[in-house]
Scaffold this motif. Sequence first.
Motif, PDB file in Angstrom:
ATOM      1  N   SER A 175      58.408   3.761 -73.140  1.00 48.76           N
ATOM      2  CA  SER A 175      58.266   2.821 -74.257  1.00 48.76           C
ATOM      3  C   SER A 175      58.222   3.574 -75.576  1.00 48.76           C
ATOM      4  CB  SER A 175      56.980   2.003 -74.110  1.00 48.76           C
ATOM      5  OG  SER A 175      56.799   1.535 -72.790  1.00 48.76           O
ATOM      6  N   ARG A 176      58.527   2.834 -76.640  1.00 52.14           N
ATOM      7  CA  ARG A 176      58.427   3.387 -77.977  1.00 52.14           C
ATOM      8  C   ARG A 176      57.316   2.621 -78.705  1.00 52.14           C
ATOM      9  NH1 ARG A 176      63.279   5.585 -80.218  1.00 52.14           N
ATOM     10  NH2 ARG A 176      64.328   4.054 -78.906  1.00 52.14           N
ATOM     11  N   TYR A 177      56.265   3.343 -79.083  1.00 49.25           N
ATOM     12  CA  TYR A 177      55.137   2.762 -79.810  1.00 49.25           C
ATOM     13  C   TYR A 177      55.027   3.415 -81.187  1.00 49.25           C
ATOM     14  CZ  TYR A 177      53.074   1.027 -75.342  1.00 49.25           C
ATOM     15  OH  TYR A 177      52.817   0.411 -74.145  1.00 49.25           O
ATOM     16  N   TRP A 178      54.673   2.606 -82.191  1.00 51.28           N
ATOM     17  CA  TRP A 178      54.421   3.124 -83.531  1.00 51.28           C
ATOM     18  C   TRP A 178      53.033   2.750 -83.996  1.00 51.28           C
ATOM     19  CZ3 TRP A 178      59.433   0.163 -84.964  1.00 51.28           C
ATOM     20  CH2 TRP A 178      60.555   0.902 -84.577  1.00 51.28           C
ATOM     21  N   ASP A 179      52.442   3.590 -84.827  1.00 50.12           N
ATOM     22  CA  ASP A 179      51.175   3.273 -85.476  1.00 50.12           C
ATOM     23  C   ASP A 179      51.430   2.154 -86.491  1.00 50.12           C
ATOM     24  OD1 ASP A 179      49.092   3.332 -87.539  1.00 50.12           O
ATOM     25  OD2 ASP A 179      48.390   5.163 -86.562  1.00 50.12           O
ATOM     26  N   ALA A 180      50.765   1.010 -86.342  1.00 55.97           N
ATOM     27  CA  ALA A 180      51.062  -0.148 -87.179  1.00 55.97           C
ATOM     28  C   ALA A 180      50.796   0.132 -88.655  1.00 55.97           C
ATOM     29  CB  ALA A 180      50.253  -1.360 -86.713  1.00 55.97           C
ATOM     30  N   ALA A 181      49.683   0.801 -88.965  1.00 56.96           N
ATOM     31  CA  ALA A 181      49.345   1.071 -90.364  1.00 56.96           C
ATOM     32  C   ALA A 181      50.394   1.972 -91.006  1.00 56.96           C
ATOM     33  CB  ALA A 181      47.960   1.705 -90.459  1.00 56.96           C
ATOM     34  N   VAL A 182      50.852   2.968 -90.271  1.00 53.54           N
ATOM     35  CA  VAL A 182      51.881   3.880 -90.784  1.00 53.54           C
ATOM     36  C   VAL A 182      53.213   3.143 -90.904  1.00 53.54           C
ATOM     37  CG1 VAL A 182      53.187   5.981 -90.293  1.00 53.54           C
ATOM     38  CG2 VAL A 182      50.718   5.916 -89.867  1.00 53.54           C
ATOM     39  N   TYR A 183      53.535   2.346 -89.901  1.00 52.90           N
ATOM     40  CA  TYR A 183      54.808   1.620 -89.904  1.00 52.90           C
ATOM     41  C   TYR A 183      54.936   0.712 -91.130  1.00 52.90           C
ATOM     42  CZ  TYR A 183      58.378  -1.788 -88.694  1.00 52.90           C
ATOM     43  OH  TYR A 183      59.480  -2.609 -88.746  1.00 52.90           O
ATOM     44  N   HIS A 184      53.850   0.063 -91.506  1.00 51.48           N
ATOM     45  CA  HIS A 184      53.894  -0.900 -92.618  1.00 51.48           C
ATOM     46  C   HIS A 184      53.664  -0.251 -93.985  1.00 51.48           C
ATOM     47  CE1 HIS A 184      54.345  -4.404 -90.082  1.00 51.48           C
ATOM     48  NE2 HIS A 184      53.352  -4.010 -89.330  1.00 51.48           N
ATOM     49  N   ASP A 185      53.511   1.071 -94.029  1.00 49.51           N
ATOM     50  CA  ASP A 185      53.334   1.777 -95.299  1.00 49.51           C
ATOM     51  C   ASP A 185      54.711   2.091 -95.882  1.00 49.51           C
ATOM     52  OD1 ASP A 185      52.771   3.397 -97.438  1.00 49.51           O
ATOM     53  OD2 ASP A 185      51.342   4.676 -96.371  1.00 49.51           O
ATOM     54  N   GLU A 186      55.180   1.243 -96.787  1.00 46.65           N
ATOM     55  CA  GLU A 186      56.534   1.382 -97.316  1.00 46.65           C
ATOM     56  C   GLU A 186      56.688   2.559 -98.274  1.00 46.65           C
ATOM     57  OE1 GLU A 186      57.794  -2.335 -98.910  1.00 46.65           O
ATOM     58  OE2 GLU A 186      57.677  -3.367 -96.979  1.00 46.65           O
ATOM     59  N   SER A 187      55.587   3.229 -98.605  1.00 47.45           N
ATOM     60  CA  SER A 187      55.701   4.417 -99.450  1.00 47.45           C
ATOM     61  C   SER A 187      56.172   5.628 -98.666  1.00 47.45           C
ATOM     62  CB  SER A 187      54.350   4.729-100.108  1.00 47.45           C
ATOM     63  OG  SER A 187      53.398   5.176 -99.148  1.00 47.45           O
ATOM     64  N   LEU A 188      56.155   5.535 -97.339  1.00 46.11           N
ATOM     65  CA  LEU A 188      56.542   6.653 -96.490  1.00 46.11           C
ATOM     66  C   LEU A 188      58.031   6.609 -96.186  1.00 46.11           C
ATOM     67  CD1 LEU A 188      53.605   6.574 -93.899  1.00 46.11           C
ATOM     68  CD2 LEU A 188      53.876   8.131 -95.839  1.00 46.11           C
ATOM     69  N   ALA A 189      58.587   7.768 -95.889  1.00 44.95           N
ATOM     70  CA  ALA A 189      59.979   7.849 -95.462  1.00 44.95           C
ATOM     71  C   ALA A 189      60.120   7.219 -94.081  1.00 44.95           C
ATOM     72  CB  ALA A 189      60.429   9.305 -95.426  1.00 44.95           C
ATOM     73  N   ALA A 190      61.324   6.734 -93.774  1.00 48.70           N
ATOM     74  CA  ALA A 190      61.570   6.061 -92.505  1.00 48.70           C
ATOM     75  C   ALA A 190      61.205   6.946 -91.315  1.00 48.70           C
ATOM     76  CB  ALA A 190      63.028   5.623 -92.419  1.00 48.70           C
ATOM     77  N   GLN A 191      61.525   8.237 -91.398  1.00 44.92           N
ATOM     78  CA  GLN A 191      61.224   9.146 -90.292  1.00 44.92           C
ATOM     79  C   GLN A 191      59.734   9.195 -90.000  1.00 44.92           C
ATOM     80  OE1 GLN A 191      62.723  13.122 -90.833  1.00 44.92           O
ATOM     81  NE2 GLN A 191      61.736  13.911 -88.977  1.00 44.92           N
ATOM     82  N   ASP A 192      58.913   9.149 -91.045  1.00 48.46           N
ATOM     83  CA  ASP A 192      57.461   9.186 -90.856  1.00 48.46           C
ATOM     84  C   ASP A 192      56.933   7.837 -90.369  1.00 48.46           C
ATOM     85  OD1 ASP A 192      57.304  11.854 -91.733  1.00 48.46           O
ATOM     86  OD2 ASP A 192      57.239  11.212 -93.826  1.00 48.46           O
ATOM     87  N   ARG A 193      57.474   6.740 -90.884  1.00 55.40           N
ATOM     88  CA  ARG A 193      57.023   5.407 -90.485  1.00 55.40           C
ATOM     89  C   ARG A 193      57.301   5.162 -89.005  1.00 55.40           C
ATOM     90  NH1 ARG A 193      60.276   1.813 -92.394  1.00 55.40           N
ATOM     91  NH2 ARG A 193      58.892   0.080 -91.835  1.00 55.40           N
ATOM     92  N   LEU A 194      58.377   5.743 -88.509  1.00 50.87           N
ATOM     93  CA  LEU A 194      58.807   5.474 -87.139  1.00 50.87           C
ATOM     94  C   LEU A 194      58.423   6.599 -86.173  1.00 50.87           C
ATOM     95  CD1 LEU A 194      62.359   3.992 -87.840  1.00 50.87           C
ATOM     96  CD2 LEU A 194      60.147   2.828 -87.785  1.00 50.87           C
ATOM     97  N   ALA A 195      57.440   7.412 -86.543  1.00 46.19           N
ATOM     98  CA  ALA A 195      56.969   8.466 -85.635  1.00 46.19           C
ATOM     99  C   ALA A 195      56.322   7.819 -84.414  1.00 46.19           C
ATOM    100  CB  ALA A 195      55.971   9.369 -86.350  1.00 46.19           C
ATOM    101  N   SER A 196      56.825   8.126 -83.240  1.00 51.86           N
ATOM    102  CA  SER A 196      56.374   7.443 -82.028  1.00 51.86           C
ATOM    103  C   SER A 196      55.343   8.268 -81.262  1.00 51.86           C
ATOM    104  CB  SER A 196      57.577   7.131 -81.131  1.00 51.86           C
ATOM    105  OG  SER A 196      58.383   8.277 -80.950  1.00 51.86           O
ATOM    106  N   PHE A 197      54.608   7.567 -80.397  1.00 51.78           N
ATOM    107  CA  PHE A 197      53.562   8.202 -79.583  1.00 51.78           C
ATOM    108  C   PHE A 197      54.185   8.757 -78.303  1.00 51.78           C
ATOM    109  CE2 PHE A 197      51.052   5.206 -82.126  1.00 51.78           C
ATOM    110  CZ  PHE A 197      49.974   5.988 -82.507  1.00 51.78           C
ATOM    111  N   ASP A 198      55.020   9.756 -78.432  1.00 56.47           N
ATOM    112  CA  ASP A 198      55.695  10.287 -77.252  1.00 56.47           C
ATOM    113  C   ASP A 198      56.068  11.748 -77.487  1.00 56.47           C
ATOM    114  OD1 ASP A 198      57.854  10.164 -78.978  1.00 56.47           O
ATOM    115  OD2 ASP A 198      58.839   8.498 -77.958  1.00 56.47           O
ATOM    116  N   LYS A 199      57.148  12.187 -76.865  1.00 58.60           N
ATOM    117  CA  LYS A 199      57.541  13.597 -76.926  1.00 58.60           C
ATOM    118  C   LYS A 199      58.481  13.883 -78.084  1.00 58.60           C
ATOM    119  CE  LYS A 199      61.088  12.651 -73.469  1.00 58.60           C
ATOM    120  NZ  LYS A 199      61.524  12.888 -72.077  1.00 58.60           N
TER     121      LYS A 199
END
Length: 306
Positions: A231-255
């Motif tokens: 599965s691909r999971y994202w940190d919700a608070a980070v995901y919704h922080d539009e000040s961050l770059a897409a790569q950082d917003r979509l950092a997943s809890f995996d390898k």
Amino acid sequence: MTHLPAPTQLDGWTHIYSGKVRDLYTPADGSDATLLVVASNRVSAFDHVLEPPIPGKGALLTALSNWWFERIELPNHLVSDESTAPEVPAEVRDRAMLTRKLEMYPIECVVRGALTGSGFAEYQRTGAVCGIELPAGLSDGDLLDEPIYTPAYKAPLGEHDENITFERSVELVGLEIATALRDASLQIFTAARELAAARGVVLADTKFEFGRDRETGELVLADEVLTSDSSRYWDAAVYHDESLAAQDRLASFDKQIVRNWLSANWDKTGEPPVLPEEIVTQTYERYRELYVRLTGGEPPYAPVAV
């Protein structure tokens, strides 16, 4: 792909198969009703099994699968009465599942609640994912109004799985089974997404595998379920922080940490380099963080190198 290490020999069990992460065993007495599914600590990326393994990873993924199985209102492959099967050896008990032997369907049941990864790449080319047309103008990581079911055909060993349409899945397993696989997958995903959201986590996508009970014919959820590896999971608070770059917003809890390090330190020719200790530690901590966020407790097993 890098050769897999020799499987652990287990008293009472005969090794029959090894994948990139899991090893399968059947009872040594020849009985045919159960399987032992052992999650190793191996980590793979870019079609290579890497060194060293991630200590504690197998136990953590097994614990998370078991946690989800308890919350999914569908039959699963776990054996409820372990007295009917050979004993699970102590050396793998924390990362093993004793399961019913099923007739597995050759469909990987992928559900996407967000447009990213291979789905986004296909969307950029065609405007659709597995034959499902999507609105124009979507960006990488955008959440979909409704989750979509995008199955894949599980290719023979050594070949890559193939994304297919629902209509193709009907050709493979028949309308009744294809519909049941789709409906069960969407049902599980929707409930899991709501639970994850309540814990501050976005469930972006996942894959399920199902089999048929050989005696009753019922549809049974099998393999791992809703883990960091499936599965691909994202940190919700980070995901919704539009000040961050897409790569950082979509950092997943995996390898992804492993993939990023390899991309920066390997040209993908020859054997991959050995992972540094800090990458191994960071990867385990990322897996562990998801477990803590979802379950509210610490992993029940301490990392032990295997």
